[in-house]
Design a protein around this motif. Structure first.
Motif, mmCIF file in Angstrom:
data_model
loop_
_atom_site.group_PDB
_atom_site.id
_atom_site.type_symbol
_atom_site.label_atom_id
_atom_site.label_comp_id
_atom_site.label_asym_id
_atom_site.label_seq_id
_atom_site.Cartn_x
_atom_site.Cartn_y
_atom_site.Cartn_z
ATOM 1 N N UNK A 59 0.823 -1.213 0.000
ATOM 2 C CA UNK A 59 0.000 0.000 0.000
ATOM 3 C C UNK A 59 0.856 1.261 0.000
ATOM 4 N N UNK A 60 2.142 1.097 -0.207
ATOM 5 C CA UNK A 60 3.093 2.208 -0.179
ATOM 6 C C UNK A 60 2.757 3.243 -1.251
ATOM 7 N N UNK A 61 2.800 4.533 -0.871
ATOM 8 C CA UNK A 61 2.487 5.602 -1.817
ATOM 9 C C UNK A 61 3.689 5.953 -2.686
ATOM 10 N N UNK A 62 4.884 5.960 -2.102
ATOM 11 C CA UNK A 62 6.090 6.304 -2.854
ATOM 12 C C UNK A 62 6.303 5.287 -3.977
ATOM 13 N N UNK A 63 6.439 5.769 -5.203
ATOM 14 C CA UNK A 63 6.495 4.877 -6.361
ATOM 15 C C UNK A 63 7.734 3.986 -6.352
ATOM 16 N N UNK A 64 8.879 4.551 -5.992
ATOM 17 C CA UNK A 64 10.113 3.759 -5.979
ATOM 18 C C UNK A 64 10.036 2.660 -4.914
ATOM 19 N N UNK A 65 9.549 3.021 -3.730
ATOM 20 C CA UNK A 65 9.427 2.032 -2.655
ATOM 21 C C UNK A 65 8.345 1.004 -2.973
ATOM 22 N N UNK A 66 7.282 1.464 -3.620
ATOM 23 C CA UNK A 66 6.208 0.546 -3.992
ATOM 24 C C UNK A 66 6.707 -0.493 -4.995
ATOM 25 N N UNK A 67 7.536 -0.057 -5.932
ATOM 26 C CA UNK A 67 8.101 -0.984 -6.917
ATOM 27 C C UNK A 67 9.026 -1.986 -6.240
ATOM 28 N N UNK A 68 9.827 -1.507 -5.312
ATOM 29 C CA UNK A 68 10.733 -2.390 -4.571
ATOM 30 C C UNK A 68 9.943 -3.433 -3.777
ATOM 31 N N UNK A 69 8.867 -2.998 -3.132
ATOM 32 C CA UNK A 69 8.032 -3.918 -2.358
ATOM 33 C C UNK A 69 7.356 -4.940 -3.265
ATOM 34 N N UNK A 70 6.851 -4.475 -4.397
ATOM 35 C CA UNK A 70 6.162 -5.384 -5.325
ATOM 36 C C UNK A 70 7.122 -6.436 -5.885
ATOM 37 N N UNK A 71 8.321 -6.032 -6.246
ATOM 38 C CA UNK A 71 9.299 -6.977 -6.796
ATOM 39 C C UNK A 71 9.652 -8.064 -5.780
ATOM 40 N N UNK A 72 9.813 -7.670 -4.520
ATOM 41 C CA UNK A 72 10.111 -8.650 -3.473
ATOM 42 C C UNK A 72 8.924 -9.583 -3.259
ATOM 43 N N UNK A 73 7.726 -9.018 -3.284
ATOM 44 C CA UNK A 73 6.501 -9.799 -3.114
ATOM 45 C C UNK A 73 6.339 -10.814 -4.251
ATOM 46 N N UNK B 14 -5.033 3.850 0.092
ATOM 47 C CA UNK B 14 -4.085 2.775 0.398
ATOM 48 C C UNK B 14 -4.659 1.417 -0.007
ATOM 49 N N UNK B 15 -5.951 1.203 0.241
ATOM 50 C CA UNK B 15 -6.591 -0.056 -0.145
ATOM 51 C C UNK B 15 -6.592 -0.231 -1.659
ATOM 52 N N UNK B 16 -6.758 0.861 -2.377
ATOM 53 C CA UNK B 16 -6.740 0.803 -3.841
ATOM 54 C C UNK B 16 -5.359 0.418 -4.354
ATOM 55 N N UNK B 17 -4.324 1.006 -3.786
ATOM 56 C CA UNK B 17 -2.955 0.663 -4.202
ATOM 57 C C UNK B 17 -2.646 -0.800 -3.897
ATOM 58 N N UNK C 156 -1.904 -6.429 -5.849
ATOM 59 C CA UNK C 156 -2.313 -7.831 -5.787
ATOM 60 C C UNK C 156 -2.806 -8.322 -7.147
ATOM 61 N N UNK C 157 -3.557 -7.491 -7.836
ATOM 62 C CA UNK C 157 -4.061 -7.863 -9.163
ATOM 63 C C UNK C 157 -2.912 -8.125 -10.128
ATOM 64 N N UNK C 158 -1.917 -7.264 -10.106
ATOM 65 C CA UNK C 158 -0.753 -7.445 -10.984
ATOM 66 C C UNK C 158 0.003 -8.723 -10.643
ATOM 67 N N UNK D 70 -1.708 -18.661 -4.002
ATOM 68 C CA UNK D 70 -2.765 -17.797 -3.473
ATOM 69 C C UNK D 70 -2.195 -16.864 -2.410
ATOM 70 N N UNK D 71 -2.142 -15.560 -2.653
ATOM 71 C CA UNK D 71 -1.741 -14.618 -1.598
ATOM 72 C C UNK D 71 -2.807 -14.585 -0.499
ATOM 73 N N UNK D 72 -2.364 -14.676 0.759
ATOM 74 C CA UNK D 72 -3.274 -14.740 1.905
ATOM 75 C C UNK D 72 -3.019 -13.527 2.794
ATOM 76 N N UNK D 73 -4.008 -12.650 2.899
ATOM 77 C CA UNK D 73 -3.898 -11.445 3.720
ATOM 78 C C UNK D 73 -4.173 -11.786 5.181
#
Length: 550
Positions: free
Chosen positions: A215-229, A259-262, A267-269, A278-281
């Motif tokens: 749910x990170x707003x910062x684009x660079x940090x969000x990309x880093x988090x997504x890649x790790x995920x 934040x929920x939208x991000x 998750x969709x991507x 299956x990602x489990x929240x």
């Protein structure tokens, strides 16, 4: 030509000494006797008088000693050497007068510590399970075990405590850069699960990194988090694992809906980029801006994910977190109401796993503090509700309870090498620690007390037998009558063990609530005074206006 040859042949051959020989054998007298063109003697009187000059004195055999030839020294070199000798002599004389001559201390040689080898009995004890696995159960209970030195080790560590399910970290959860999954580790994991009869697709629940905030707003940090995920999801598919648990993250300084939208978009991507996992929240305690304290937040996340991916979206109920968020899991009526609300708001078809943890703090405290089963505010009754609920059959039920004990406690020596258990327990440190993190990316700074010495912290070790005993305890609750003397006795015993802990945290909670009430009351009074002042000001202004008009 002939004259030149005869002249050169008349000179006798006298081999020159090698530079090394001349340097080693030349005495002080030889140096003085050597020719020194264009270099006047500048030796000190004391040194010159102390060193006898060389002379061609005959030896005992009557032969004369010829002076040894040496390469002439330059004036600068000789002067420098003489000054150094003079300085050393004067320093030694002064030191003797002052009694400052120190004796050299003997060099202390430290013996290299050698690691004691384990005996055959100790090695056999490490391999021997603490308890056998219970076969044929409908409930699959395990713990978050260590995967140190390879993910395949998590299988053996689970067998060691007698678990029928397990959680693990697929890579380091506290750093971004990690090496890729090794092929031989992947193959060993699959083989170990097959040999020891673990269904990796159903009963293995890896835990995501604590650094990741989708749910990170910062684009660079969000990309880093997504890649790790995404990397973790791909590791799951390589290992044959179908479930992956992770924390929803934090809204930070942004609004909750954004934040929920991000989070839903990330998750969709990730779902589009994978095929089986299956990602489990995970449900959270609702502290600060953390996402997941309310069931409605999961509903809003799922609603923004395309329906074709809904079959691969899951929820994990953490008993400690949901209790701290304010849900009643203790009383049978409250537990049934919670499941009913879950079904109505989200849908029980999304429920995929559970984390079994008692809570050190009261219900609604919004604090994430895990306690051992039956010793906290949930108590044994809550876990009796869970272990006898048909909805949870065939789901992984993972313990994340504390297993540390002081080293000085010799009443119960460890039955195994606890290094792997220690690694697993440290992996869950963020959930077992007593720090409240509203934003996982910005942990609060520790308060430093001035003038107060730090209390020595007792060294602790991880004891995996705690998990083995808790697995046995939970499995024993299946079918047990909660009104029976057996259950009542067990419930009272565990409650007594955690009495001091509960009283401590209840007192802290009460003080916190009292402080918050005072703040609210003060703010309300301030608001009322402000409103009265505004009304008075308005009345005074009207009075002045009437006076002016008259």
């Amino acid at each position: 030509m002939s004259t030149h040859k005869s002249a050169s042949s008349a000179v006798p051959d006298s081999p020159l000494p090698s530079p090394k020989t001349s340097k080693c054998n030349a005495s002080a007298g030889d140096i003085d006797a050597a020719p020194q063109p264009n270099s006047p003697s500048r030796r000190s009187k004391r040194l010159k008088s102390d060193i006898p000059e060389a002379s061609n004195q005959p030896q005992a055999n009557g032969d004369a000693v010829e002076p040894k030839s040496e390469r002439p020294q330059t004036s600068r070199t000789r002067v420098k050497k003489e000054v150094e000798e003079e300085s050393e002599f004067l320093i030694s004389i002064k030191a003797k007068k002052n009694g400052a001559v120190k004796q050299e201390e003997p060099e202390v040689v430290t013996a290299k510590a050698t690691k004691k080898r384990k005996t055959k009995e100790e090695r056999e004890t490490e391999v021997m399970p603490l308890r056998p696995r219970t076969q044929g159960l409908r409930m699959f209970v395990g713990a978050h075990v260590s995967a140190a030195k390879g993910v395949f080790n998590a299988v053996n560590n689970t067998t060691h405590i007698g678990g029928n399910a397990f959680a693990l970290f697929l890579k380091s959860q506290r750093k971004w850069d990690n090496p890729p999954l090794q092929d031989d580790h992947r193959d060993q994991f699959r083989q170990s699960c097959s040999e020891q009869k673990y269904n990796a697709a159903k009963h293995v629940l890896p835990h995501g990194s604590y650094l990741v905030n989708l749910a990170q707003e910062d684009k660079a940090k969000a990309k880093q988090a997504y890649n790790s995920f995404l990397d973790d999801l791909q590791r799951c598919e390589a290992l044959g694992i179908n479930l992956y648990n992770f924390h929803p993250g934090s809204a930070g300084q942004t609004t909750l809906p954004s934040a929920l939208t991000r989070l839903a978009k990330a998750l969709t991507n990730a779902l589009a980029a994978t095929s089986t996992v299956t990602p489990v929240l995970e449900t959270m305690c609702g502290q600060g801006t953390t996402i997941g304290g309310s069931l409605t937040e999961f509903r809003d996340i799922i609603a923004q994910i395309p329906k074709e991916h809904h079959s691969r979206v899951g929820i994990c109920i953490d008993t400690c977190h949901s209790h701290a968020a304010g849900y009643d899991l203790v009383t049978p009526a409250g537990f049934k109401a919670f499941l009913k609300e879950f079904d109505e708001v989200i849908g029980l078809q999304f429920l995929r796993a559970l984390h079994l943890n008692d809570s050190k703090t009261p219900r609604g405290s919004h604090r994430d503090l895990h306690a051992n089963i039956g010793t906290g505010f949930l108590g044994l009754r809550a876990f009796h509700n869970i272990m006898n609920e048909p909805t949870f059959e065939d789901m992984p039920m993972i313990l994340e309870t504390p297993i540390d004990r002081p080293v000085s406690d010799t009443s119960k020596p460890p039955t195994t090498d606890t290094s792997s258990a220690t690694a697993a327990h440290e992996a869950c440190a963020s959930e077992d620690s007593e720090s409240d993190l509203s934003d996982p990316e910005q942990p609060p700074k520790k308060k430093q007390t001035k003038g107060k010495p730090k209390k020595p912290t007792a060294r602790v070790i991880a004891d995996p037998s705690v998990w083995a005993n808790e697995i046995s305890l939970l499995e024993s609750l299946i079918g047990m009558d909660p009104e029976s003397p057996e259950f009542r006795s067990l419930e009272a015993k565990l409650a007594d063990e955690g009495k001091e802990m509960r009283e401590k945290h209840q007192e802290q909670h009460d003080r916190k609530v009292e402080t918050e009430e005072k703040k609210k009351k003060k703010a309300l009074e301030k608001g009322q005074k402000s409103l009265v002042d505004m009304m008075k000001g308005s009345s005074a202004a009207k009075g002045k206006k009437k006076t002016a008009d008259s």
